[in-house]
Scaffold this motif. Structure first.
Motif, short mmCIF file in Angstrom:
data_model
loop_
_atom_site.label_atom_id
_atom_site.label_comp_id
_atom_site.label_asym_id
_atom_site.label_seq_id
_atom_site.Cartn_x
_atom_site.Cartn_y
_atom_site.Cartn_z
N ARG A 54 0.83 -1.21 0.00
CA ARG A 54 0.00 0.00 0.00
C ARG A 54 0.86 1.26 0.00
NH1 ARG A 54 -3.93 -1.67 4.79
NH2 ARG A 54 -4.32 0.56 4.89
N ASP A 152 -7.91 0.19 9.93
CA ASP A 152 -7.52 0.11 8.51
C ASP A 152 -7.64 1.47 7.81
OD1 ASP A 152 -6.76 -2.56 8.49
OD2 ASP A 152 -8.81 -3.24 8.15
N GLN A 156 -4.51 3.64 6.33
CA GLN A 156 -4.47 4.10 4.94
C GLN A 156 -4.22 5.60 4.88
OE1 GLN A 156 -4.35 2.20 2.24
NE2 GLN A 156 -4.08 4.03 0.99
#
Length: 174
Positions: A54, A152, A156
């Motif tokens: 990511r 989460d 992010q």
């Protein structure tokens, strides 16, 4: 008329000689001589193994969006930006009367090094280089589970902020 012509000729001569190394646009903010950047997958030494992929995607997106560089998969690019996630934490800030978490912080710590083909340091965190080839970055984001936020989504957001900060460090010091 002669004076005006002399002024125009003089200003043309000055701009041709005096401002030759001047760059326009955002290219002036970045080291000259670098056109391509290789960004290998970010190594992740935490238990959340998806963070490296990511962060790699976020860094590539930021480089393509904000710099004059082209990101390439070729390891023999003009430069290489290596990053490693060295830690991630979750910390409770406040809790309810029943000891349930109310507000938490999710944090990610990253070590980054940007070097050219010869191994020279391009990423610098100080006006006077220390000789260390990496810079430590840390980013934390607050989240509230009662409001429907999750670790989460906080991670992010932290990854996106880290990518922006890492790419900002690619700019040349004044």
């Amino acid at each position: 008329m002669r004076t005006a012509l002399a002024i125009v000729m003089l200003s043309l001569a000055i701009t041709q000689v005096g401002c030759a190394p001047y760059q326009f646009g955002n290219a002036a903010l970045f080291p000259p001589g670098v056109q391509t950047v290789h960004v290998p997958i970010v190594r992740d030494s935490t238990f959340r193994h998806d963070l490296g992929v990511r962060l790699t995607e976020a860094i590539i997106r930021e480089i393509e969006l904000r710099t004059p560089y082209k990101v390439t998969a070729d390891p023999s690019a003009d430069s290489t930006l290596r990053c490693e996630i060295i830690g991630e934490t979750k910390r409770m800030l406040t809790e309810t009367n029943a000891d349930f978490p109310r507000a938490l912080d999710a944090a990610v710590q990253v070590r980054a090094a940007w070097t050219d083909r010869q191994g020279r340091l391009l990423l610098s965190n100080a006006v006077v280089p220390t000789g260390d080839l990496s810079i430590l970055f840390s980013q934390d984001e607050r989240f509230v589970p009662e409001a429907g936020q999750s670790v989460d989504t906080a991670m992010q957001k932290a990854i996106e902020d880290l990518a922006g900060r890492i790419v900002s460090q690619m700019e040349v010091r004044w």
